[in-house]
Design a protein around this motif. Structure first.
Motif, PDB file in Angstrom:
ATOM      1  N   LYS A   1       0.908  -0.664   0.230  1.00  0.00           N
ATOM      2  CA  LYS A   1       0.087  -0.058   0.155  1.00  0.00           C
ATOM      3  C   LYS A   1       1.007   1.977   0.328  1.00  0.00           C
ATOM      4  O   LYS A   1       1.464   1.425   0.570  1.00  0.00           O
ATOM      5  CB  LYS A   1      -0.957   0.376   1.581  1.00  0.00           C
ATOM      6  N   ASP A   2       0.972   1.969  -1.181  1.00  0.00           N
ATOM      7  CA  ASP A   2       1.215   3.119  -0.936  1.00  0.00           C
ATOM      8  C   ASP A   2       0.836   4.243   0.341  1.00  0.00           C
ATOM      9  O   ASP A   2      -0.416   4.301   0.077  1.00  0.00           O
ATOM     10  CB  ASP A   2       1.600   4.093  -2.481  1.00  0.00           C
ATOM     11  N   CYS A   3       2.041   5.215   0.119  1.00  0.00           N
ATOM     12  CA  CYS A   3       1.540   6.028   2.088  1.00  0.00           C
ATOM     13  C   CYS A   3       1.961   7.330   1.271  1.00  0.00           C
ATOM     14  O   CYS A   3       2.527   7.252   0.940  1.00  0.00           O
ATOM     15  CB  CYS A   3       1.087   5.879   2.956  1.00  0.00           C
ATOM     16  N   SER A   4       1.277   8.717   1.779  1.00  0.00           N
ATOM     17  CA  SER A   4       1.649  10.028   1.976  1.00  0.00           C
ATOM     18  C   SER A   4       1.069  10.104   3.212  1.00  0.00           C
ATOM     19  O   SER A   4       0.245   9.969   3.910  1.00  0.00           O
ATOM     20  CB  SER A   4       0.895  10.613   0.515  1.00  0.00           C
TER      21      SER A   4
ATOM     22  N   ASN B   1      -0.715   4.338   9.141  1.00  0.00           N
ATOM     23  CA  ASN B   1       0.270   5.154  10.792  1.00  0.00           C
ATOM     24  C   ASN B   1       1.520   4.876  10.798  1.00  0.00           C
ATOM     25  O   ASN B   1       2.276   5.881  10.410  1.00  0.00           O
ATOM     26  CB  ASN B   1      -0.493   4.454  12.242  1.00  0.00           C
ATOM     27  N   ASN B   2       2.128   4.431  10.032  1.00  0.00           N
ATOM     28  CA  ASN B   2       3.322   3.371  10.207  1.00  0.00           C
ATOM     29  C   ASN B   2       4.110   3.407   8.250  1.00  0.00           C
ATOM     30  O   ASN B   2       2.791   2.452   7.772  1.00  0.00           O
ATOM     31  CB  ASN B   2       3.650   2.071  10.620  1.00  0.00           C
ATOM     32  N   LEU B   3       4.852   3.842   8.140  1.00  0.00           N
ATOM     33  CA  LEU B   3       4.345   4.832   6.414  1.00  0.00           C
ATOM     34  C   LEU B   3       5.254   3.354   5.705  1.00  0.00           C
ATOM     35  O   LEU B   3       5.011   2.851   4.484  1.00  0.00           O
ATOM     36  CB  LEU B   3       5.289   5.576   5.993  1.00  0.00           C
ATOM     37  N   GLU B   4       6.090   2.924   6.375  1.00  0.00           N
ATOM     38  CA  GLU B   4       6.793   1.038   6.221  1.00  0.00           C
ATOM     39  C   GLU B   4       6.438   0.325   5.735  1.00  0.00           C
ATOM     40  O   GLU B   4       6.114  -0.894   5.443  1.00  0.00           O
ATOM     41  CB  GLU B   4       8.379   1.588   6.420  1.00  0.00           C
ATOM     42  N   ASN B   5       4.981  -0.121   7.232  1.00  0.00           N
ATOM     43  CA  ASN B   5       4.374  -1.210   7.691  1.00  0.00           C
ATOM     44  C   ASN B   5       2.651  -0.584   7.385  1.00  0.00           C
ATOM     45  O   ASN B   5       2.071  -0.162   8.548  1.00  0.00           O
ATOM     46  CB  ASN B   5       4.671  -2.269   8.595  1.00  0.00           C
TER      47      ASN B   5
END
Length: 741
Positions: free
Chosen positions: A168-171, A183-187
């Motif tokens: 999942k890509d996060c910003s 919440n956690n950008l890597e997980n």
């Protein structure tokens, strides 16, 4: 129309680590000592503050999915003298799928999965693990630590795994996602809704995969009802300083962090579903002093649904959380967009209310659940309705509904004040910024007022939970998973059941006793709130009524009459349900958690003297001290000095809240993120108290003790005027948008 401080915080984020301050505050001296002591005494090579499988997965990620040293590209996991291959995993998955699922697995895998679809796939993966464990003789350590490292995207499992559980890509954003993702950008899935709970210790399933825990002898454990009837009798011993507000707040934040997915519309003691694979009814002895009078030999109990790990990885049965695990106030707002749309007015950032007593000049109530009126309450007739809130359990008991009511009113109060300060803000900004403040409010009250009473000053220091009085916490750690642990949700955070009284009292605004109601008659029946002025009376009662003592005694209102329907003379047994839930979740015994916490394990019945209130009686029902259920043993422990709970529960609760504080990127004290509050805003949030919320959101409160979860005391905790500055107010002036006039 973005605020200047939002732009400022975003620019700060771009500067990265150069803005990190006071990083030494991540661990207090006490916390560091706890970690090193735990490692030394148990010779473990991991920190007890994190989700252990996930931590090991992180450490192993560079090697996962690669070829074995022998160059076998089909090797998924190398064992001592062989290798589990991706091909064999796919074959095992197909075998499991064809043998255990009554309905087809969802395909295609895109879109949202409902809880039934998650459960079906979870059971197939559980049985796939069983096939592989039997074929390769995998022990409990391999099942806990190694098999979840396999990259299942290279197997046929990938064709059925929900896309939401994959990459999942996060910003960066100022506001939390509603479902807790990113919440956690890597997980990105850590702490999010619809995800499996975490574990502090390996599974304790009888068969290593899914069967409920058994005695160390291999025999079945005693019926949890028999344990309850012997060990958790109603002895009506009072606490000396804690009031009912602490119990209500504890239940509210528990619902903020956990909602286990359960099978619905199945009855396990009678009717056509008694053989349903999820049924695990609690057996009641013919000699039971209470239920035998009502000819009851079976208590309904159904297993939690099976869940999924990130990436649909292999492993024994896991259960899953329907809500986000962080303290984000989504008990007010929900984790589901569809529910939130029903709660909002879409005007001025406000949420819907019920103006039941507007003609009397009284504040509004919670809105009614008109779409699903039977969900969450017992309706004596069609004229009665459950409340509609962000959490389906808000009508579970009247005092819980009152906490929901106070916070709904507080949301609308803050949104209205923000609209006056920033008249150019639209509904969306007003709503989201108010929601952001409300999450901080829940976190601050929990950290400042609730946890100090539960853990004591020493417990706060030991677990790195001491509240800051100024500046930023700067303790966010991206390697810590904030997900709720199994032992926390099934045992440790159910300590409040020992504190429940037999009746709930009503008091006047002048703090005079008015009357009471049996607790069992208020469970899933919050209808007294439809009587004008009674909501205030119950709130004043919660501040003035003493809780029961923290001990092995549990009121019979929940051990014999839980969720008792009108006209019936019996209900269910909450203590028995707690123990049965821990067993079916594969949660280890009381002794295993004593060891994990660095405490001396119990080897003889005599060892329980001085550890528990009534420990030696366990030998009348358990075969061995190794068999004691963690919930029963935990509530029976003698509390630590200055703490409400004993050392084992203090250890578990402390570590869970450490994970919540340090593993939540949106924690209100953090700096350097778009979500961070300014120093001036943080100073105002630290003024928030439950006492002020009561003052501002009741109709008639005049005086309230500042430490609202403690009984009033004219010297130590005096009642103060709501009109005075002695109960500080939240000043929203630091939220003024300087970019607009």
């Amino acid at each position: 129309m973005r605020m200047m401080f939002l732009l400022f915080m975003f620019l700060l984020e771009l500067l990265g680590s150069t803005l990190s301050q006071n990083s030494q505050n991540l661990f207090s001296r006490g916390t560091f000592q706890t970690i090193t002591r735990f490692r030394g005494s148990n010779e473990r090579d991991f920190s007890n503050f994190v989700d252990l499988p996930s931590q090991r997965l992180q450490a192993s990620q560079p090697q996962r999915g690669g070829a074995s040293p022998q160059g076998n590209s089909d090797c998924a996991l190398e064992l001592s003298n062989t290798c589990i291959t991706y091909t064999e995993i796919s074959e095992a998955f197909v075998t499991a799928r064809d043998s255990v699922v009554r309905i087809p697995l969802k395909s295609p895998r895109s879109g949202s999965f409902d809880r039934d679809e998650v459960h079906n796939l979870g059971v197939v993966i559980q049985e796939t693990t069983r096939i592989l464990a039997q074929r390769y003789g995998l022990d409990s350590k391999a099942l806990f630590e190694r098999i979840s490292l396999i990259d299942t995207t290279r197997t046929s499992i990938n064709g059925f795994c929900p896309t939401a559980l994959l990459k999942k890509d996060c910003s960066l954003a100022r506001y939390r996602s509603l479902d807790g993702t990113c919440n956690n950008l890597e997980n990105p899935l850590w702490g999010s809704s619809m995800m499996a709970f975490s574990r502090f210790l390996p599974y304790a399933y009888a068969d290593g995969i899914a069967e409920p825990r058994r005695s160390v002898s291999g025999h079945p454990l005693p019926s949890p009802r028999e344990v309850s009837a012997l060990m958790h009798r109603d002895e009506n011993v009072h606490e000396h300083s804690i009031n009912i507000l602490l119990i209500a707040w504890g239940q509210f934040i528990d619902h903020d962090m956990t909602l286990t997915a359960e099978t619905e519309n199945i009855r396990c003691c009678s009717g056509p579903n008694t053989t349903h694979p999820s049924c695990m009814p609690i057996q009641i002895s013919e000699r039971d002093s209470f239920y035998s009078r009502h000819n009851q030999g079976c208590m309904h109990f159904i297993r939690s649904r099976a869940g999924l790990r990130p990436g649909c990885r292999l492993g024994p049965r896991e259960q899953f959380n329907l809500v986000s695990a962080t303290l984000d106030a989504n008990t007010v707002y929900s984790n589901e967009e569809e529910v939130l749309r029903k709660l909002r007015t879409y005007s001025g950032g406000q949420m819907k209310t019920l103006p039941a007593f507007s003609d009397l000049g009284l504040k509004d109530l919670l809105p009614l659940n008109l779409d699903n009126p039977n969900r969450g309450c017992i309706r004596p007739s069609r004229e009665f309705f459950c409340f509609l809130t962000g959490d389906q359990r808000s009508s579970e008991q009247t005092v819980l509904a009152l906490i929901h009511l106070l916070l709904l009113r507080e949301h609308n109060r803050i949104a209205e004040e923000l609209s006056l300060i920033n008249p150019h803000w639209g509904d969306e900004i007003l709503f989201q910024e108010t929601r952001h403040i409300m999450a901080a409010l829940v976190q601050h009250i929990t950290l400042q007022e609730f946890l100090p009473l539960v853990l004591g000053k020493a417990g706060l220091q030991e677990h790195g939970l001491t509240p800051f009085s100024q500046g930023y916490y700067d303790g966010y750690d991206k390697t810590i998973n904030p997900s709720s642990s199994q032992v926390f949700i099934t045992a440790a955070f159910r300590f409040g059941h020992s504190l429940l009284p037999s009746t709930i009292e009503r008091w006047s605004r002048s703090h005079q006793y008015i009357g009471n109601q049996k607790l069992s008659e208020m469970l899933q029946q919050p209808y007294d709130l439809f009587k004008a002025g009674w909501s205030d009376q119950y709130i004043f009662g919660m501040m003035n009524q003493v809780a029961q003592a923290m001990d092995d005694s549990i009121t019979d209102q929940v051990t014999n009459h839980l969720f008792e329907e009108p006209g019936m003379a019996f209900g269910m047994d909450l203590a028995a349900i707690n123990m049965q839930r821990g067993r079916e979740h594969g949660v280890p015994s009381y002794n295993r958690f004593r060891e994990w916490c660095g405490l001396k394990p119990i080897t003889t019945w005599g060892d329980l003297v001085g550890v528990m209130h009534n420990g030696t009686a366990y030998q009348r029902i358990y075969e061995s001290p190794e068999d004691i259920d963690i919930w029963s043993g935990g509530v029976n422990e003698i509390p630590q000095k200055g703490s409400l709970v004993g050392p084992t529960f203090a250890c578990i609760i402390g570590r869970q809240f450490f994970n919540l504080r340090s593993g939540d990127r949106f924690w209100y004290e953090n700096s350097g993120w778009p979500s961070s509050f300014t120093v001036e805003q943080l100073e105002e949030i630290r003024k928030i108290s439950l006492a002020r919320i009561i003052c501002d959101n009741t109709d008639s409160a005049e005086t309230v003790q500042l430490r609202a979860m403690l009984l009033p005391d004219h010297k130590l905790n005096p009642r103060l005027s709501c009109r005075s500055g002695e109960i500080p107010r939240l000043n929203l002036e630091p939220w003024r948008d300087a970019g607009r006039v």
